[in-house]
Design a protein around this motif. Sequence first.
Motif, PDB file in Angstrom:
ATOM      1  N   VAL B 221      11.449 -42.002  31.975  1.00 53.90           N
ATOM      2  CA  VAL B 221      10.323 -41.224  31.450  1.00 53.90           C
ATOM      3  C   VAL B 221      10.709 -39.745  31.374  1.00 53.90           C
ATOM      4  O   VAL B 221      10.437 -39.072  30.367  1.00 53.90           O
ATOM      5  N   ARG B 222      11.373 -39.242  32.407  1.00 51.25           N
ATOM      6  CA  ARG B 222      11.821 -37.832  32.387  1.00 51.25           C
ATOM      7  C   ARG B 222      12.777 -37.584  31.227  1.00 51.25           C
ATOM      8  O   ARG B 222      12.674 -36.578  30.516  1.00 51.25           O
ATOM      9  N   ARG B 223      13.711 -38.513  31.019  1.00 52.37           N
ATOM     10  CA  ARG B 223      14.672 -38.357  29.912  1.00 52.37           C
ATOM     11  C   ARG B 223      13.966 -38.362  28.559  1.00 52.37           C
ATOM     12  O   ARG B 223      14.251 -37.561  27.693  1.00 52.37           O
ATOM     13  N   ALA B 224      13.020 -39.284  28.413  1.00 44.02           N
ATOM     14  CA  ALA B 224      12.303 -39.408  27.141  1.00 44.02           C
ATOM     15  C   ALA B 224      11.492 -38.145  26.856  1.00 44.02           C
ATOM     16  O   ALA B 224      11.443 -37.654  25.731  1.00 44.02           O
ATOM     17  N   VAL B 225      10.882 -37.613  27.911  1.00 42.60           N
ATOM     18  CA  VAL B 225      10.079 -36.402  27.757  1.00 42.60           C
ATOM     19  C   VAL B 225      10.974 -35.214  27.413  1.00 42.60           C
ATOM     20  O   VAL B 225      10.645 -34.387  26.563  1.00 42.60           O
ATOM     21  N   ALA B 226      12.143 -35.149  28.055  1.00 38.62           N
ATOM     22  CA  ALA B 226      13.060 -34.030  27.814  1.00 38.62           C
ATOM     23  C   ALA B 226      13.577 -34.029  26.396  1.00 38.62           C
ATOM     24  O   ALA B 226      13.919 -32.985  25.845  1.00 38.62           O
ATOM     25  N   GLY B 227      13.623 -35.192  25.758  1.00 40.92           N
ATOM     26  CA  GLY B 227      14.148 -35.287  24.395  1.00 40.92           C
ATOM     27  C   GLY B 227      13.118 -34.908  23.342  1.00 40.92           C
ATOM     28  O   GLY B 227      13.442 -34.845  22.158  1.00 40.92           O
ATOM     29  N   GLY B 228      11.890 -34.667  23.759  1.00 36.32           N
ATOM     30  CA  GLY B 228      10.841 -34.381  22.784  1.00 36.32           C
ATOM     31  C   GLY B 228      10.319 -32.959  22.936  1.00 36.32           C
ATOM     32  O   GLY B 228      10.752 -32.199  23.799  1.00 36.32           O
ATOM     33  N   GLY B 229       9.366 -32.610  22.088  1.00 38.36           N
ATOM     34  CA  GLY B 229       8.829 -31.261  22.140  1.00 38.36           C
ATOM     35  C   GLY B 229       7.670 -31.132  23.105  1.00 38.36           C
ATOM     36  O   GLY B 229       7.215 -30.040  23.408  1.00 38.36           O
ATOM     37  N   THR B 230       7.190 -32.268  23.606  1.00 37.31           N
ATOM     38  CA  THR B 230       5.993 -32.219  24.422  1.00 37.31           C
ATOM     39  C   THR B 230       6.074 -33.260  25.539  1.00 37.31           C
ATOM     40  O   THR B 230       6.652 -34.329  25.350  1.00 37.31           O
ATOM     41  N   ALA B 231       5.542 -32.919  26.695  1.00 39.66           N
ATOM     42  CA  ALA B 231       5.563 -33.854  27.826  1.00 39.66           C
ATOM     43  C   ALA B 231       4.246 -34.621  27.875  1.00 39.66           C
ATOM     44  O   ALA B 231       3.513 -34.573  28.852  1.00 39.66           O
ATOM     45  N   ASP B 232       3.939 -35.306  26.798  1.00 44.16           N
ATOM     46  CA  ASP B 232       2.742 -36.150  26.750  1.00 44.16           C
ATOM     47  C   ASP B 232       3.171 -37.604  26.920  1.00 44.16           C
ATOM     48  O   ASP B 232       4.032 -38.091  26.177  1.00 44.16           O
ATOM     49  N   VAL B 233       2.574 -38.290  27.875  1.00 47.06           N
ATOM     50  CA  VAL B 233       2.965 -39.670  28.161  1.00 47.06           C
ATOM     51  C   VAL B 233       1.732 -40.573  28.125  1.00 47.06           C
ATOM     52  O   VAL B 233       0.714 -40.274  28.756  1.00 47.06           O
ATOM     53  N   VAL B 234       1.835 -41.656  27.374  1.00 48.25           N
ATOM     54  CA  VAL B 234       0.764 -42.655  27.342  1.00 48.25           C
ATOM     55  C   VAL B 234       1.302 -43.939  27.972  1.00 48.25           C
ATOM     56  O   VAL B 234       2.379 -44.415  27.600  1.00 48.25           O
ATOM     57  N   LEU B 235       0.571 -44.466  28.928  1.00 46.49           N
ATOM     58  CA  LEU B 235       0.940 -45.741  29.546  1.00 46.49           C
ATOM     59  C   LEU B 235       0.025 -46.813  28.986  1.00 46.49           C
ATOM     60  O   LEU B 235      -1.195 -46.656  29.000  1.00 46.49           O
ATOM     61  N   VAL B 236       0.610 -47.894  28.484  1.00 49.84           N
ATOM     62  CA  VAL B 236      -0.209 -48.997  27.971  1.00 49.84           C
ATOM     63  C   VAL B 236       0.128 -50.240  28.790  1.00 49.84           C
ATOM     64  O   VAL B 236       1.210 -50.829  28.653  1.00 49.84           O
ATOM     65  N   GLU B 237      -0.807 -50.617  29.652  1.00 46.73           N
ATOM     66  CA  GLU B 237      -0.544 -51.701  30.609  1.00 46.73           C
ATOM     67  C   GLU B 237      -1.512 -52.857  30.392  1.00 46.73           C
ATOM     68  O   GLU B 237      -2.683 -52.633  30.061  1.00 46.73           O
ATOM     69  N   PRO B 238      -1.036 -54.078  30.597  1.00 44.18           N
ATOM     70  CA  PRO B 238      -1.894 -55.246  30.351  1.00 44.18           C
ATOM     71  C   PRO B 238      -2.821 -55.552  31.518  1.00 44.18           C
ATOM     72  O   PRO B 238      -3.446 -56.609  31.561  1.00 44.18           O
TER      73      PRO B 238
END
Lengths: 231, 299
Positions: B221-238
């Motif tokens: 998640v940290r890596r994915a956020v660092a690669g983008g312009g914004t630290a917005d994270v959505v979790l979609v769980e069943p």
Amino acid sequence: MTNTAETSTADLHRLMALMTGDEKHGPAATSTLDALQVLYDRVLRVTPATVDAPERDRFLLSKGHGPMAYYAVLAAKGFLAEDLLPGFGSYDSPLGHHPDRMLVPGAEIGSGSLGHGLPLAVGSALGLRAQGLTDPRVWVLVGDAELDEGSNHEAIAYAGAAGLEQLHTVVIDNASASYARPGGIVARFEAAGWSAETVDGRDHEAMYAAFTRPHPGRPRAVVARVEPKNA
Amino acid sequence: MDTMRDRFIATTGRLLDEDPRLAVVLAEISADGFQRAAARHPDRVVNVGIREQLLIGVGGGMALTGMRPVMHTFASFLVERPFEQVKLDLGHQGVGGVLVSAGASYDWPAGGFTHMSPGDVALLDTLDDWTVHVPGHPDEAEALLRHAVAGDDRVYVRLSLQVNDRARTVTGEGFLRVREGRGGVVVAVGPMLDGVLAATEGLDVTVLYATTVRPFDGEAVRRAVAGGGTADVVLVEPYLAGTSTAAATEALADVPHRVLGLGVGRRELRRYGGMDEHLAAHGLDPRGLRARITAFLRG
């Protein structure tokens, strides 16, 4: 594998006094003392040298309340060092008011919450049998009030139906259950297909005879009656 | 296609032939499926009857003797009903085992709330040191089950009738990056992946696929956020909405961030019907997901 040197009652009281600072002990602490003494002296085939041996007998203390008698017997038998006893219940001590198998040498289970030991003992008997270890016996000690837990009803019903001959239950009956069982505790086990018997929980010879009575094809329950808790 | 539960039964039957340490403990559920395995291994396939506390206690006792128990029933009866057994007969005793559930959050909506367990993962989160697998396809279920059985630790494998169209290669650890983008990160757990991919079609977001949710792959998640312009994270769980929010915020503790936890609502619906209707009711169908994800990322 049974320990040859028998414990003396006076020595066990001395060891218990190291924990309580008192020669007199609460009913929960002493209700189990005689049964534990007979089991560890004459019945259980386990020693400090064999605590990890697959072939050892298992003793599961389900009634984890008032474990001083248990700790005293484990110390007398050399499973744990006597100098651990005075620290009983303190932060740095492995000996809590309920025993923890991860901390207490010789303890097969951690207990305190009632109704876990008998189901764990059923699983232990099944696990041993599945590995071809049919010689070791599994013992579990429960209290009469503890039998009220539904988990124990599940275990008693299943073990009887499955004919788990390796399984043995000692019920310490100090009349602490709020409601009497119709026909008594033994009737409950017999109805589920167990071999069962009631004895005087202070009479060592009677307990030894009951503990060692053959019970082919059936699990065995021995109800050891001691003084009522509130007497 | 077979169901995850079918695959669990077939795979475990084969594993019983290969691994003498393995045992299966059942409480009637799936006992029919294990009939052949039970005939071959009568001492290692144990059906305790409808006794869920005993189910876990027996597994714990078998583990104490060195066996590797697989305990299985519906999620409600595996995790929720005997929860203290899960806590004490496994964790507190310091032994491991594999819990394999079926039923999930609404596999049988017509069966009603008694057979729904959206809170199972959140409940296990109150305990230390559990690995939690949430496969999205029967092939993934088999891979994760084999991984779980081979270890010594405490593992929960959550099987469902809700599945993705195709299987991904899963290893039993970490999140997979299935789509690249710069405008936010969406973590899709197990069977939510297809819905998330449909919902985020054309959006500039990274999609991570999580089938092993505990331990939580905070590094991914940290890596994915660092690669983008914004630290917005959505979790979609069943399962219960917000179950992994704490894990995500912990992973991003040193980064200014926002987290949106989507999943099954806490309020009891008291509706029967079908799975699609429940997904829609909880806003977890592609349309509901897209609306909530875009609203959050715009915000």
